[in-house]
Design a protein around this motif. Structure first.
Motif, PDB file in Angstrom:
ATOM      1  N   THR A  33       0.839  -1.187   0.000  1.00 10.12           N
ATOM      2  CA  THR A  33       0.000   0.000   0.000  1.00 10.12           C
ATOM      3  C   THR A  33       0.878   1.241   0.000  1.00 10.12           C
ATOM      4  O   THR A  33       1.803   1.352   0.794  1.00 10.12           O
ATOM      5  CB  THR A  33      -0.899   0.034   1.259  1.00 10.12           C
ATOM      6  OG1 THR A  33      -1.621  -1.190   1.345  1.00 10.12           O
ATOM      7  CG2 THR A  33      -1.871   1.183   1.207  1.00 10.12           C
ATOM      8  N   LEU A  34       0.579   2.152  -0.918  1.00 10.92           N
ATOM      9  CA  LEU A  34       1.190   3.476  -0.932  1.00 10.92           C
ATOM     10  C   LEU A  34       0.120   4.454  -0.471  1.00 10.92           C
ATOM     11  O   LEU A  34      -0.973   4.489  -1.017  1.00 10.92           O
ATOM     12  CB  LEU A  34       1.630   3.867  -2.340  1.00 10.92           C
ATOM     13  CG  LEU A  34       2.789   3.102  -2.959  1.00 10.92           C
ATOM     14  CD1 LEU A  34       2.948   3.493  -4.419  1.00 10.92           C
ATOM     15  CD2 LEU A  34       4.068   3.379  -2.212  1.00 10.92           C
ATOM     16  N   THR A  40       3.482   2.374   2.984  1.00 13.99           N
ATOM     17  CA  THR A  40       3.029   2.189   4.355  1.00 13.99           C
ATOM     18  C   THR A  40       2.897   0.720   4.738  1.00 13.99           C
ATOM     19  O   THR A  40       2.836   0.394   5.911  1.00 13.99           O
ATOM     20  CB  THR A  40       1.677   2.890   4.596  1.00 13.99           C
ATOM     21  OG1 THR A  40       0.728   2.431   3.640  1.00 13.99           O
ATOM     22  CG2 THR A  40       1.828   4.391   4.503  1.00 13.99           C
ATOM     23  N   GLY A  41       2.854  -0.171   3.756  1.00 19.17           N
ATOM     24  CA  GLY A  41       2.767  -1.585   4.075  1.00 19.17           C
ATOM     25  C   GLY A  41       3.192  -2.438   2.901  1.00 19.17           C
ATOM     26  O   GLY A  41       2.978  -2.076   1.750  1.00 19.17           O
ATOM     27  N   LEU A  42       3.795  -3.592   3.206  1.00 17.83           N
ATOM     28  CA  LEU A  42       4.242  -4.525   2.190  1.00 17.83           C
ATOM     29  C   LEU A  42       4.292  -5.901   2.831  1.00 17.83           C
ATOM     30  O   LEU A  42       4.833  -6.056   3.932  1.00 17.83           O
ATOM     31  CB  LEU A  42       5.627  -4.112   1.685  1.00 17.83           C
ATOM     32  CG  LEU A  42       6.171  -4.777   0.442  1.00 17.83           C
ATOM     33  CD1 LEU A  42       5.311  -4.455  -0.768  1.00 17.83           C
ATOM     34  CD2 LEU A  42       7.592  -4.315   0.186  1.00 17.83           C
ATOM     35  N   ALA A  43       3.725  -6.905   2.180  1.00 19.65           N
ATOM     36  CA  ALA A  43       3.746  -8.260   2.728  1.00 19.65           C
ATOM     37  C   ALA A  43       3.749  -9.258   1.582  1.00 19.65           C
ATOM     38  O   ALA A  43       3.228  -8.984   0.499  1.00 19.65           O
ATOM     39  CB  ALA A  43       2.546  -8.497   3.629  1.00 19.65           C
ATOM     40  N   GLY A  44       4.326 -10.415   1.830  1.00 18.50           N
ATOM     41  CA  GLY A  44       4.342 -11.447   0.811  1.00 18.50           C
ATOM     42  C   GLY A  44       4.944 -12.734   1.322  1.00 18.50           C
ATOM     43  O   GLY A  44       5.398 -12.828   2.462  1.00 18.50           O
ATOM     44  N   THR A  45       4.925 -13.727   0.465  1.00 14.05           N
ATOM     45  CA  THR A  45       5.437 -15.041   0.805  1.00 14.05           C
ATOM     46  C   THR A  45       6.394 -15.505  -0.284  1.00 14.05           C
ATOM     47  O   THR A  45       6.052 -15.483  -1.458  1.00 14.05           O
ATOM     48  CB  THR A  45       4.283 -16.062   0.925  1.00 14.05           C
ATOM     49  OG1 THR A  45       3.366 -15.605   1.916  1.00 14.05           O
ATOM     50  CG2 THR A  45       4.798 -17.423   1.325  1.00 14.05           C
ATOM     51  N   LEU A  46       7.571 -15.902   0.129  1.00 12.05           N
ATOM     52  CA  LEU A  46       8.564 -16.479  -0.760  1.00 12.05           C
ATOM     53  C   LEU A  46       8.440 -17.989  -0.623  1.00 12.05           C
ATOM     54  O   LEU A  46       8.631 -18.532   0.471  1.00 12.05           O
ATOM     55  CB  LEU A  46       9.969 -16.006  -0.360  1.00 12.05           C
ATOM     56  CG  LEU A  46      11.115 -16.531  -1.194  1.00 12.05           C
ATOM     57  CD1 LEU A  46      11.139 -15.835  -2.542  1.00 12.05           C
ATOM     58  CD2 LEU A  46      12.428 -16.331  -0.480  1.00 12.05           C
ATOM     59  N   ALA A  96       4.350   6.075   9.282  1.00 12.41           N
ATOM     60  CA  ALA A  96       4.820   7.283   8.578  1.00 12.41           C
ATOM     61  C   ALA A  96       5.034   6.920   7.117  1.00 12.41           C
ATOM     62  O   ALA A  96       5.348   5.791   6.786  1.00 12.41           O
ATOM     63  CB  ALA A  96       6.117   7.787   9.185  1.00 12.41           C
ATOM     64  N   THR A  97       4.875   7.892   6.238  1.00 15.65           N
ATOM     65  CA  THR A  97       5.108   7.588   4.819  1.00 15.65           C
ATOM     66  C   THR A  97       6.542   7.888   4.458  1.00 15.65           C
ATOM     67  O   THR A  97       7.205   8.644   5.099  1.00 15.65           O
ATOM     68  CB  THR A  97       4.159   8.407   3.921  1.00 15.65           C
ATOM     69  OG1 THR A  97       4.330   9.787   4.222  1.00 15.65           O
ATOM     70  CG2 THR A  97       2.734   7.985   4.126  1.00 15.65           C
TER      71      THR A  97
END
Length: 97
Positions: A33-34, A40-46, A96-97
């Motif tokens: 999410t920007l 402001t957020g980033l998620a994932g699976t390797l 915070a951005t």
């Protein structure tokens, strides 16, 4: 007569991201999410395969992870090459951005 000051604060724009890439030779799907122009957020699976090890993953990521890889290996008593994984979850969140 109306001015920009009368309108109040602008509502920040939010953009949802979806990225598919390869990291260390393995597929990685990320969602993020920007907000207001900043991450402001980033998620994932390797995802790994049965033969993948944490040591091999860090070696595949290159020199930037050589120090952390050595530190993890030392903490694990030199067993990093023997630790297999199915998936590595990654997440980042900021207020915070």
């Amino acid at each position: 007569m109306s001015t920009t000051e009368d309108a109040g604060p602008a509502t920040p724009t939010t953009v949802e991201l979806e990225l598919e890439l390869r990291v260390g030779g393995r597929p990685l799907a990320l969602r993020g999410t920007l907000t207001g122009g900043g991450l402001t957020g980033l998620a994932g699976t390797l995802r790994g395969e049965k033969t993948d090890t944490l040591g091999g993953l860090l070696a595949g990521l290159g020199e930037a992870f050589a120090g952390p890889g050595a530190a993890l290996d030392a903490l694990g008593g030199g067993a990093l090459a023997a630790i297999h994984f199915e998936a590595v979850e990654l997440a980042y969140r900021s207020t915070a951005t």
